[in-house]
Design an enzyme around this catalytic site. Structure first.
Site, PDB file in Angstrom:
ATOM      1  N   ASP A  16     -28.993  14.504   3.202  1.00 17.25           N
ATOM      2  CA  ASP A  16     -27.834  15.078   2.685  1.00 17.25           C
ATOM      3  C   ASP A  16     -27.935  14.444   1.066  1.00 17.25           C
ATOM      4  O   ASP A  16     -28.066  13.444   0.971  1.00 17.25           O
ATOM      5  CB  ASP A  16     -26.602  14.931   3.316  1.00 17.25           C
ATOM      6  CG  ASP A  16     -25.306  15.906   2.856  1.00 17.25           C
ATOM      7  OD1 ASP A  16     -25.583  16.523   2.297  1.00 17.25           O
ATOM      8  OD2 ASP A  16     -24.254  15.511   3.254  1.00 17.25           O
ATOM      9  N   GLY A  17     -27.380  15.209   0.453  1.00 14.41           N
ATOM     10  CA  GLY A  17     -27.072  14.736  -0.961  1.00 14.41           C
ATOM     11  C   GLY A  17     -28.049  15.253  -1.966  1.00 14.41           C
ATOM     12  O   GLY A  17     -27.745  14.971  -3.317  1.00 14.41           O
ATOM     13  N   ASN A  64     -25.223  26.605   6.931  1.00 11.55           N
ATOM     14  CA  ASN A  64     -25.577  26.889   5.641  1.00 11.55           C
ATOM     15  C   ASN A  64     -25.667  28.318   4.849  1.00 11.55           C
ATOM     16  O   ASN A  64     -25.966  28.299   3.621  1.00 11.55           O
ATOM     17  CB  ASN A  64     -26.758  25.920   5.257  1.00 11.55           C
ATOM     18  CG  ASN A  64     -26.752  24.384   5.398  1.00 11.55           C
ATOM     19  OD1 ASN A  64     -27.520  23.570   5.873  1.00 11.55           O
ATOM     20  ND2 ASN A  64     -25.722  23.801   4.911  1.00 11.55           N
ATOM     21  N   ARG A 192     -19.823  12.236   8.998  1.00 12.29           N
ATOM     22  CA  ARG A 192     -19.833  13.197   9.929  1.00 12.29           C
ATOM     23  C   ARG A 192     -21.131  13.744  10.280  1.00 12.29           C
ATOM     24  O   ARG A 192     -22.108  13.561   9.720  1.00 12.29           O
ATOM     25  CB  ARG A 192     -18.751  14.221   9.226  1.00 12.29           C
ATOM     26  CG  ARG A 192     -19.590  14.944   8.087  1.00 12.29           C
ATOM     27  CD  ARG A 192     -18.569  15.944   7.632  1.00 12.29           C
ATOM     28  NE  ARG A 192     -19.156  16.663   6.365  1.00 12.29           N
ATOM     29  CZ  ARG A 192     -18.428  16.251   5.243  1.00 12.29           C
ATOM     30  NH1 ARG A 192     -17.329  15.365   5.206  1.00 12.29           N
ATOM     31  NH2 ARG A 192     -18.808  16.701   3.995  1.00 12.29           N
ATOM     32  N   LEU A 193     -21.271  14.511  11.895  1.00 12.44           N
ATOM     33  CA  LEU A 193     -22.316  14.836  12.102  1.00 12.44           C
ATOM     34  C   LEU A 193     -22.633  16.415  11.759  1.00 12.44           C
ATOM     35  O   LEU A 193     -23.896  16.684  11.729  1.00 12.44           O
ATOM     36  CB  LEU A 193     -22.267  14.678  13.496  1.00 12.44           C
ATOM     37  CG  LEU A 193     -22.421  13.312  14.190  1.00 12.44           C
ATOM     38  CD1 LEU A 193     -22.091  13.221  15.712  1.00 12.44           C
ATOM     39  CD2 LEU A 193     -23.793  12.796  13.865  1.00 12.44           C
TER      40      LEU A 193
END
Ligand code: IPE
Ligand code: IPE
Ligand code: MG
Length: 241
Positions: A16-17, A64, A192-193
């Site tokens: 992520d990110g 997504n 979070r997952l």
């Protein structure tokens, strides 16, 4: 120092990110995904060198699809081209590729689905690390399809409802062989997952790092492993005095 006897058998990563990495540089979000590609394949090599048996990476979630049409289309084409460009290298290292998710979804372009299948076929006999791409994956979708499969068996009379146990559920998940990950890493500071490995992560050590995925280098991976090795995994037992 890393303890070679306490390397996880299965590492799962929420990459992520990418978007924030790009924003910080005034680049389009897609530039962040492109930057994350090198991180992904370097990480695959590093994790495989550590002797880890399974690596699962979250590439595209069932949620997504809610991103802009442009970003979704980019991610579909990007995932395909990334497979085509890297799978020989991955195959040469003896790595076996799996896809886990709603892979027959017609929203996934046909050529992308074909490349996914081919990557699995080409590497099917490899005996090195198993590399799982969670793609159009959701932990809840996995459980739903397992429940449906089990209900079918009960309906046709080959299984008694009272005999359904954890083993039955695991055996009906999208990838029944997938062991529970000892460690789930999430980059970018989110804690979070996000619907990742809902069943399998019940007892995983969750390791969160502020590093954005494109910056997740060897040191960052090492830091996560050190943090994991410092955890006391009790599985419901009492803490040592
Ligand atoms: C992770 O990066 C990649 C995917 C979800 C495909 P993001 O695109 O979620 O990046 P941020 O969270 O917006 O920074
Ligand atoms: C999780 O990241 C999905 C992947 C890394 C593929 P998201 O960026 O989609 O998660 P949320 O929206 O922040 O929970
Ligand atoms: Mg994100």
């Amino acid at each position: 120092m890393l303890d070679p006897d306490r390397i996880p058998r299965h590492i799962a990563i929420i990459m992520d990110g990418n978007g924030r990495w790009a924003n910080q540089r005034d680049l389009p979000r897609t530039a962040g995904h492109v930057a994350g590609e090198t991180t992904l394949f370097d990480t695959i090599d590093r994790v495989s060198d550590l002797g880890v048996a399974w690596l699962t990476v979250y590439a595209f979630s069932t949620e997504n699809w809610s991103r802009s049409d442009e970003e979704v289309a980019f991610l579909m084409a990007f995932n395909e081209s990334l497979l085509v460009r890297h799978r020989d290298h991955v195959a040469e290292r003896g790595i076996r590729i799996h896809f886990m998710g709603l892979v027959d979804d017609e929203r996934i372009p046909a050529n992308v689905r074909r490349q996914m299948r081919e990557s699995e076929e080409i590497t099917a006999d490899n005996e090195g690390m198993r590399l799982v791409f969670a793609f159009n994956y959701g932990g809840r979708a996995d459980i739903v399809q397992a429940v449906r499969a089990i209900a079918h068996r009960v309906e046709e009379g080959s299984l008694l409802a009272g005999d359904v146990d954890e083993e039955t559920v695991v055996g009906s998940l999208m990838l029944p062989d997938l062991p529970d990950p000892e460690m789930v890493i999430r980059t970018s500071g989110e804690q979070r997952l996000s619907n990742f490995l809902t069943w399998q992560s019940a007892y995983s050590e969750l390791v969160f790092t502020d590093v954005l995925w494109p910056d997740f280098d060897e040191q960052a991976l090492h830091d996560c492993l050190i943090e994991y090795q410092g955890r006391d995994r009790r599985f419901g037992g009492a803490a040592d005095e």
